[in-house]
Enzyme design. Sequence first.
Site, mmCIF file in Angstrom:
data_model
loop_
_atom_site.group_PDB
_atom_site.id
_atom_site.type_symbol
_atom_site.label_atom_id
_atom_site.label_comp_id
_atom_site.label_asym_id
_atom_site.label_seq_id
_atom_site.Cartn_x
_atom_site.Cartn_y
_atom_site.Cartn_z
ATOM 1 N N ASP A 1 -7.260 -2.831 6.318
ATOM 2 C CA ASP A 1 -7.364 -1.441 6.495
ATOM 3 C C ASP A 1 -8.704 -1.188 5.725
ATOM 4 O OD1 ASP A 1 -7.225 1.262 6.557
ATOM 5 O OD2 ASP A 1 -5.227 1.225 6.067
ATOM 6 N N GLU B 1 -2.531 18.430 5.422
ATOM 7 C CA GLU B 1 -1.707 17.251 5.058
ATOM 8 C C GLU B 1 -2.712 16.249 5.944
ATOM 9 O OE1 GLU B 1 1.987 17.055 6.727
ATOM 10 O OE2 GLU B 1 1.410 18.322 8.786
#
Length: 854
Positions: free
Chosen positions: A260, A605
Amino acid sequence: MATFIAALPIMGQKYPYQDQTLTAEQRATDLVTRLTLEEKVALMQNASPAIPRLGIKAYDWWNEALHGVGRAGTATVFPQAIGMAASFDDNLLYQVFTAISDEARAKYVKAREQGELKRYQGLTFWTPNVNIFRDPRWGRGQETYGEDPYLTSQMGMAVVRGLQGPENAKYNKLHACAKHFAVHSGPEWNRHEFNAENISPRDLWETYLPAFKDLVQKAHVKEVMCAYNRLEGEPCCGNNRLLTQILRNEWGYQGIIVSDCGAISDFWRKGDHETHPDKAHASAGAVLSGTDLECGNNYASLPDAVRSGLISEEQINTSVKRLLKARFELGEMDQNVCWDSIPYSVVDSEKHKALALQIARESLVLLQNRNNVLPLKKDLKIALIGPNAADSVMHWGNYNGYPSHTETLYEAMKKRLPAEQLIYDTGCDRTTSVTLESVFSQCSLQGKQGFKSTYWNNIRQEGTPAAIVQTTTPFHFTTLGATVFAPGVNITDFSARYESVFTADKTENIGFHFQTQGIIRLSVNGKEVASGKYLQNNANLYTLKAEAGKSYDIRIDFIFNSKDRAAQLDFDMGRNIPVNLQASVEKVKNADVIVFAGGISPTLEGEEMPVNVEGFKGGDRTTIELPAIQRQMIRELKKLGKPIVFINFSGSAMGLAPESEICDGILQAWYPGQAGGTAIADVLLGEYNPSGKLPITFYTRTEQLPDFEDYSMKGRTYRYMTEAPLFCFGHGLSYTQFVYGKARISSPTFSKGNTLTLTVPVTNNGNKDGEEVVQIYLRRPGDTDAPSHTLRAFQRVYIPKGETKEVVLTLSDDNFLWFDTQTNAMNLIEGNYELLYGGTSDIDSLHKIQVKVL
């Protein structure tokens, strides 16, 4: 092939790696021997440079296609992943991702023709996200396929197959990536330091790993991305148990493991994991564990690591060979690749727009329909109110592309109803008592809507720009997650200039609202009027006293040179309007029915976001309830005594207990993509019969949830809840009624290597044609630590009104796997089981049939 000639010792001769008749494995084996150590290491970083002497082109491994080709200009934008999961239609999802891979290949070819490829222009796509959505507070749960391992697996495999194309083709169409491996699902705010520990073997093998295993062993995904957090003390991107023991050795995975973005920095950076002393130790540890490719720049230290004896060049060769093999599999170094003939006309094509509408319709979940308030009669006067009724950007979710047009619910309803039958009002903001009514749409330059956005890869705004793009919506830029402001722009040490002309349509005060990490300067008509840095909570930096009919040159300069984690620039301009609930109520009082379009948005979000308002923190939520201002608005509307239909837009489950009491109808819309407004209007007015099912549990209230940082599945999801939810997994109503008859089983026993068929008669007893999702759950009575029941098969079926369909589902070994406490693995375990079937996960509503595993 001209670029190869200079590397050849004899004109016209080919090295083996240039021979397209050889396998990708053979070509990679040859090419890796011709590289220097420094060249090998350069190829192990996501922004891989060209190596002209060997004909290797520059290549950036980072591309996105979560629900359409992302961050690369115009593309068809499908519903967010969680919405597509609600379709329970893996066959349609395969078609969606076949369309996405068509657009991706066409965009790649066009970008290649225009010069050196940049980020978001390659053939390797970091999707799907098959983490388990274990807690509705997680902001990135919208990117997943829900809380159930089996549904996640089936949908994830459809994505991989649609992206990668037929396995027997000479070249792969694209490469997909299963992420984030593993045991990773929030919180966002501490993911760079968080340690997921004390994970029970049952939770690991029964919940967190099955989808990854299926994508690796069945769909043959080409890449796996390791996660930011630690698992049992080791960072996931340097975790020997995850990457070496499980992924490589037990599952036999031979593909690429990619970190990542920035995850290797977490190994050594102070305040994060701090498991390694420096970049060289962190990089060597990651590669030795199996992480071949870094999204980041730590791997530049690998030559020093080799010289220090931390890792050998032979061990680096293993990773480089995997990377080269992948590039050969894609035909990235070759000519006359079959997939490159896909025409650019597929991008945003009518066929793909129709597909976006189809999956948007199937994604919608009718949660409640008291007194059959829906569908609405077309002669009613309808009031459409709420903060999400006319917001097109909200539809896109995160990791999105940019559609040529997004039809909002307001637009769609205006098309269907005469003006005298539709009343529209914003009503309230999503979270605050003041609404910013944007005038961004009144900004244009040289006939182009929005702002001309110019970027430089330095902080002086000098030299040749790194990118010049048109920004057509209010700014929401961040480098969190190593996302760039625009293709080709640095993550840090960059600058930007945004220019447009604002034309006022009336005399009023216009506020310029910013939220920034970096330095901002605002100029109007050539004069600097305000500046600032580290502005929070959408601060009103400047107020323009605008005069009707006048135009104002607007320039925003932005500089980011911090070594902190991320840059940010949020900007919008408009008039501040205090919420006047009574005025909104008065405006809609003559309506026959009220449709309230509320919920939240991807600006609240998402991935590691700099949001800190009531109920939201860092991209996650601290509470799952609808924001207070919306609840207040709905209560005031209820006083009119009119039926209320609540349309909830969100990427996650909402605690809607009060709303379920107040509202007659509730429709879950997710972030429904470019065709979302059309699909919702179709459902509201009865032009489409809703058929979606919840891929997550809708809890009654926040207090039903365990500790967010506790990764135990105890008390979570339909599989382990002991309290009653508000709406259960698999729930979804229709405008017709489906009745399940007594199922027939091909045998009362099942043994390894055989198959078992379950034939379920389903009758449409209503007066509308419709689709039903038949769900099959497995239960093992007496296993007290096991899930109460767990999904093991499903099938979407169309049933005309008055007809009965015999739905046949075939079950094999995988459908009967159960956690074996003796071996801490998933096995076929002898004993008595129950197959539960119906149109929901509500165990009291399901029919049961006994089966014995031999």
